[in-house]
Design an enzyme around this catalytic site. Structure first.
Site, PDB file in Angstrom:
ATOM      1  N   THR A  38       0.794  -1.234   0.114  1.00 48.50           N
ATOM      2  CA  THR A  38      -0.102   0.028  -0.085  1.00 48.50           C
ATOM      3  C   THR A  38       0.837   1.215   0.139  1.00 48.50           C
ATOM      4  O   THR A  38       1.898   1.253   0.379  1.00 48.50           O
ATOM      5  CB  THR A  38      -1.009   0.055   1.201  1.00 48.50           C
ATOM      6  OG1 THR A  38      -0.142   0.090   2.501  1.00 48.50           O
ATOM      7  CG2 THR A  38      -1.691  -1.049   1.087  1.00 48.50           C
ATOM      8  N   ASP A  39       0.229   2.281  -0.257  1.00 49.70           N
ATOM      9  CA  ASP A  39       0.737   3.646  -0.142  1.00 49.70           C
ATOM     10  C   ASP A  39       0.502   4.107   1.314  1.00 49.70           C
ATOM     11  O   ASP A  39       0.090   3.276   2.413  1.00 49.70           O
ATOM     12  CB  ASP A  39       0.217   4.569  -1.257  1.00 49.70           C
ATOM     13  CG  ASP A  39      -1.210   5.093  -0.992  1.00 49.70           C
ATOM     14  OD1 ASP A  39      -1.938   4.537   0.120  1.00 49.70           O
ATOM     15  OD2 ASP A  39      -2.018   5.508  -1.835  1.00 49.70           O
ATOM     16  N   TYR A  40       0.739   5.296   1.475  1.00 48.90           N
ATOM     17  CA  TYR A  40       0.885   5.880   2.969  1.00 48.90           C
ATOM     18  C   TYR A  40      -0.739   6.090   3.617  1.00 48.90           C
ATOM     19  O   TYR A  40      -0.983   5.961   4.626  1.00 48.90           O
ATOM     20  CB  TYR A  40       1.419   7.265   3.102  1.00 48.90           C
ATOM     21  CG  TYR A  40       3.090   7.291   2.991  1.00 48.90           C
ATOM     22  CD1 TYR A  40       3.647   6.484   3.867  1.00 48.90           C
ATOM     23  CD2 TYR A  40       3.482   7.722   1.744  1.00 48.90           C
ATOM     24  CE1 TYR A  40       5.133   6.499   3.804  1.00 48.90           C
ATOM     25  CE2 TYR A  40       4.724   7.735   1.639  1.00 48.90           C
ATOM     26  CZ  TYR A  40       5.734   7.144   2.393  1.00 48.90           C
ATOM     27  OH  TYR A  40       6.882   6.894   2.493  1.00 48.90           O
ATOM     28  N   GLY A  41      -1.676   6.095   2.559  1.00 45.80           N
ATOM     29  CA  GLY A  41      -3.098   5.945   2.867  1.00 45.80           C
ATOM     30  C   GLY A  41      -3.621   4.755   3.169  1.00 45.80           C
ATOM     31  O   GLY A  41      -4.855   4.757   3.235  1.00 45.80           O
ATOM     32  N   ILE A  43      -4.068   2.381   0.960  1.00 45.39           N
ATOM     33  CA  ILE A  43      -4.616   2.132  -0.703  1.00 45.39           C
ATOM     34  C   ILE A  43      -3.610   1.173  -1.349  1.00 45.39           C
ATOM     35  O   ILE A  43      -2.380   1.677  -1.347  1.00 45.39           O
ATOM     36  CB  ILE A  43      -4.913   3.281  -1.215  1.00 45.39           C
ATOM     37  CG1 ILE A  43      -5.993   4.169  -0.583  1.00 45.39           C
ATOM     38  CG2 ILE A  43      -5.652   2.710  -2.704  1.00 45.39           C
ATOM     39  CD1 ILE A  43      -7.348   3.538  -0.227  1.00 45.39           C
TER      40      ILE A  43
END
Length: 161
Positions: A38-41, A43
């Site tokens: 995932t990314d930092y969010g 997602i």
């Protein structure tokens, strides 16, 4: 001392009209979204979907008796030459997805695969994709004239299931 298996010459692709296979059967591969996907969010990063598709395809081939390491051992590789992806919905950290793949068509040394990645909790379609592979002679860096016989036979058998 073992003799290394020899590959057919790569001077030209021979169109084998008798070798045209497709299948409606999906191979299913389950993945759980981990933090590194995932990314930092939280997602799923777009490249993770591509990696999951590759894993599903390699596992599908393995289920047919085609070990990718054995292909490499005889000097064959299956590089992606075309890819099309459509992102429908995002997956998030902790969710579980089903990566489904199937061989759409095999014409000569070109193999077309389809993919669907679904959220197992909601059954929503997250990604749909198409990938084209070609058989390549690893040593010469050229497209092969024919698929290795064991691979061709396994894919034809798979297409008739």
């Amino acid at each position: 001392m073992d003799k290394q298996q020899q590959l057919p010459p790569t001077t030209a692709i021979i169109e084998d009209h008798a070798l045209h296979a497709t299948t409606d059967k999906w191979f299913e591969y389950v993945v759980r979204v981990h933090p590194h996907h995932t990314d930092y969010g939280g997602i799923v990063w777009h490249g993770a979907y591509v990696a999951w598709m590759e894993e599903a395809r390699v596992e599908c081939l393995r289920s047919l008796g085609i070990n990718f390491a054995d292909l490499v051992g005889v000097g064959c590789d299956l590089p992606v030459v075309e890819m099309s992806l459509r992102y429908h919905r995002s997956l998030r950290m902790g969710e579980v997805a089903m990566v489904k793949t199937r061989m759409m068509e095999m014409k000569g040394v070109r193999i077309n695969w389809a993919y669907q990645i679904q959220n197992l909790d909601t059954n929503e379609l997250c990604v749909s994709a198409f990938v084209t592979l070609v058989a390549m002679d690893r040593d010469k860096g050229k497209i092969m004239r024919r698929l290795p016989p064991a691979m061709r036979d396994a894919l034809v058998k798979f297409s008739k299931q």
